[in-house]
Design an enzyme around this catalytic site. Structure first.
Site, PDB file in Angstrom:
ATOM      1  N   GLU A  54       1.080  -0.823   0.296  1.00 19.67           N
ATOM      2  CA  GLU A  54       0.251  -0.136   0.439  1.00 19.67           C
ATOM      3  C   GLU A  54       0.922   1.346   0.530  1.00 19.67           C
ATOM      4  OE1 GLU A  54      -2.360   2.537  -0.524  1.00 19.67           O
ATOM      5  OE2 GLU A  54      -3.186   0.557  -0.482  1.00 19.67           O
ATOM      6  N   ASP A  72       0.985   3.834  -3.102  1.00 20.94           N
ATOM      7  CA  ASP A  72       0.747   5.926  -3.159  1.00 20.94           C
ATOM      8  C   ASP A  72       1.857   6.403  -3.255  1.00 20.94           C
ATOM      9  OD1 ASP A  72      -1.760   4.955  -1.363  1.00 20.94           O
ATOM     10  OD2 ASP A  72      -0.849   5.526   0.889  1.00 20.94           O
ATOM     11  N   SER A  75      -8.111   2.132  -2.956  1.00 20.79           N
ATOM     12  CA  SER A  75      -6.439   2.305  -2.426  1.00 20.79           C
ATOM     13  C   SER A  75      -5.675   2.505  -4.030  1.00 20.79           C
ATOM     14  CB  SER A  75      -5.772   1.170  -1.693  1.00 20.79           C
ATOM     15  OG  SER A  75      -6.062   0.600  -0.681  1.00 20.79           O
TER      16      SER A  75
END
Length: 615
Positions: free
Chosen positions: A303, A307, A532
């Site tokens: 994750e 990002d 996400s």
């Protein structure tokens, strides 16, 4: 906890508490009960010496006034639009009364708690206390609870306070909150092992077809679809963006560097230089590849890497800040973890509220079912997000990857003791003070993201994935949604009555691509999917709009939703089809205009800039 303003010694605490006459002791009564969520089971009494970082939320004296200011400075038709509040202004509006502070100090001291510290506005008191002492303080019993995935929490279903404190304390955690900050991502897939969605048709537009490949969707595709390709930033260094990491997730700089070398070479060196802020012993961005120990564990930082790659790739040369908040794993009885700290949203937001200089856009790709936490806690965390909005910060959150709460009706049950069928809204997606981002797929046109579980053409098992969708049970519909949400609810003609709250805050607000993002991780080119992915992508577009606003002498967008629902929606391409089948139903229909699957649709960057400059 970092960023705290005061630590009281025994003498100072006593002086503060006894500055006014002692309040007579009142009987204890239950302040709050919250049922244990269905996926959690008590396994033993909690060890008495297990340590808790306890956070006591005191009633905020003038939050209604802060909310009024928030909406005035965020409403493009109001004379105060863009006149965001200072840090000190926000503190003044949410600080508790002196009486509340004195009475809470008295209570703590009378129970042997003689060291505590504050959040910047003194609306949170922080103490470090053993389970044994916490049980006396709150007249309760803590247990070790195990989740069906094998993880543990130390919690209690209910807790009590002396009656005279009930109206002065909103919430105390960790008590009955079972929320975990789960990354909203799905299926890391090695490059080439993909399955196109059923019925997928390659784009007929030659420009889009040349840069957009369903098997690996790249930065060039995003910029082409959303009109930001070739945009040259005009206020370099002034528009800034950040993203959150929880659960020991940390950006892996070598992977990010390799991604940028491949997809945005001028930005590659920024992989080594972007700012990393560590909160409550969170891990720093890592300068070495993933270790064997990391790969063997449950935390593999996909994750955080996603990002960072998305945001750096889209917004370079903007300054980027990675916020890594500690607090997980929360508890492992075999390791006897010394401190139970896993209310990460609260830890993070209290830290950043103590900082005067923050990025104007922050992306957060984590969430859990709204019903896993008590309403009082959700409201206080959400109100903290409102404080950020009043200061001119846009906070974007992913809508979740489970559609209405899960694939079939076996997952979609209430947690109120009645065990009834219901859709399961997510938090913080349901908070009215954040902008919630759903996911789309395909290109011409984009449709709501959906993938049924099963074995793909690559021979691998693919999980269920549908863009998070729904209406809050905790938060009423905010006024900025009044022009669109009631009409959508009416169009359902009674469908799903009793399974959702038609008067609740609906989400998402907007959407962006969220399937098969090109992704460099663990030294390999691969792809990853989830809201996400769509959240940092949409956050990047907002930050680019801020660059254009700063360059033209205008304030940044701040809390987006009042502007979005009154004017900004015209800067989005409406998504009118797709599937969100979940909870054993067909899901909410995707329609023209706003819908609780894709919101207003996907961004058109030049149009957003035009609308933002014209208010």
């Amino acid at each position: 906890m970092l960023g705290l303003s005061v630590v009281l010694s025994v003498a100072f605490a006593a002086q503060a508490a006894f500055a006014s006459p002692l309040h007579s002791r009142t009987p204890y009564a239950v302040k709050e009960s919250h049922p244990v969520p269905r996926k959690w089971t008590p396994v033993s009494r909690a060890p008495g010496d297990h340590m808790l970082h306890m956070q006591i939320g005191l009633k905020q004296e003038r939050f209604d006034e802060l909310e009024r200011h928030l909406y005035e400075v965020s409403d493009p038709d109001h004379p105060r639009y863009g006149q965001h509040l200072s840090t000190e202004d926000v503190y003044e509006l949410v600080k508790p009364s002196d009486e509340a502070l004195d009475l809470v100090h008295e209570w703590l001291l009378s129970n042997g708690v003689d060291r505590f510290d504050y959040s910047p506005a003194k609306d949170w008191v922080n103490i470090y206390i053993s389970v044994e002492s916490a049980e006396r303080l709150l007249n309760t019993k803590y247990s070790v609870f195990q989740h069906e995935d094998g993880s543990y929490l130390v919690r209690t279903p209910d807790w009590s306070l002396p009656l005279h404190l009930h109206d002065l304390i909103d919430t105390i955690q960790p008590t009955n909150s079972f929320m975990r900050a789960t990354p909203q991502k799905t299926d890391w897939i090695q490059f080439g092992d993909h399955q196109a969605p059923p019925g997928y048709k390659p784009p007929s537009n030659e420009t889009i077809a040349r840069v957009c490949n369903i098997e690996s969707v790249t930065l060039e595709c995003f910029n082409t679809l959303y009109g930001s390709l070739g945009y040259r930033q005009q206020a370099v260094g002034k528009a800034r963006i950040g993203f959150n990491n929880y659960l020991n997730q940390t950006p892996i700089r070598p992977d990010i560097f390799q991604f940028l070398e491949l997809y945005n070479p001028p930005a590659a060196l920024s992989a080594w230089t972007f700012e990393s802020v560590e909160i409550a012993n969170g891990p720093a961005a890592q300068y070495t590849p993933l270790t064997a120990e990391q790969l063997a564990g449950s935390d593999i930082s996909e994750e955080a890497v996603l990002d960072a790659e998305t945001i750096l790739g889209m917004t370079w040369p903007q300054p980027v800040t990675s916020f890594s908040t500690g607090g997980s794993p929360p508890f492992n009885p075999d390791l006897n973890t010394p401190t139970d700290t896993n209310e990460p949203y609260l830890t993070w937001v209290n830290y950043v509220l103590g900082q005067k200089d923050l990025p104007q856009v922050i992306s957060s790709s984590y969430g859990d079912d709204e019903q896993t936490i008590p309403k009082s806690y959700a409201e206080r965390v959400c109100n903290s997000f409102a404080q950020l909005g009043a200061r001119g910060i846009s906070l974007l959150c992913s809508s979740g990857d489970g559609g209405l709460g899960g694939l079939d009706d076996s997952a979609c049950y209430s947690n109120d003791g009645q065990n009834k069928s219901t859709f399961l809204p997510a938090f913080p997606a349901s908070c009215p003070f954040v902008t919630t981002v759903g996911a789309t797929m395909q290109f011409e046109p984009e449709v709501a993201v959906y993938r049924s579980p099963g074995v793909g053409s690559d021979g691998k098992q693919h999980g269920f994935y549908a863009s998070g969708s729904g209406f809050s049970y905790y938060f009423p519909r905010p006024s900025y949604q009044d022009a669109v949400v009631p009409a959508y609810v009416k169009s359902l003609n009674g469908a799903y009555t009793g399974l959702y709250n038609p008067e609740g805050r609906g989400y998402p607000d907007v959407s962006a691509q969220g399937l098969y993002f090109a992704f460099f991780w663990n030294g390999e080119l691969s792809t990853i999917s989830g809201t996400s992915a769509s959240c940092p992508l949409m956050s990047s577009i907002v930050s680019l709009v801020n660059d254009a606003l700063i360059a033209s002498g205008r304030p940044t967008l701040g809390f987006l939703n009042p502007w979005l629902y009154s004017k900004g929606y015209r800067g989005f391409t409406d998504v009118t089809s797709g599937n969100s089948s979940s909870c054993g139903t067909d899901g909410f229909p995707v329609t023209e205009g706003w819908d609780p699957v894709t919101g207003f649709g996907t961004p058109i960057f030049p149009k957003l800039v035009e609308l933002a400059k014209g208010h």
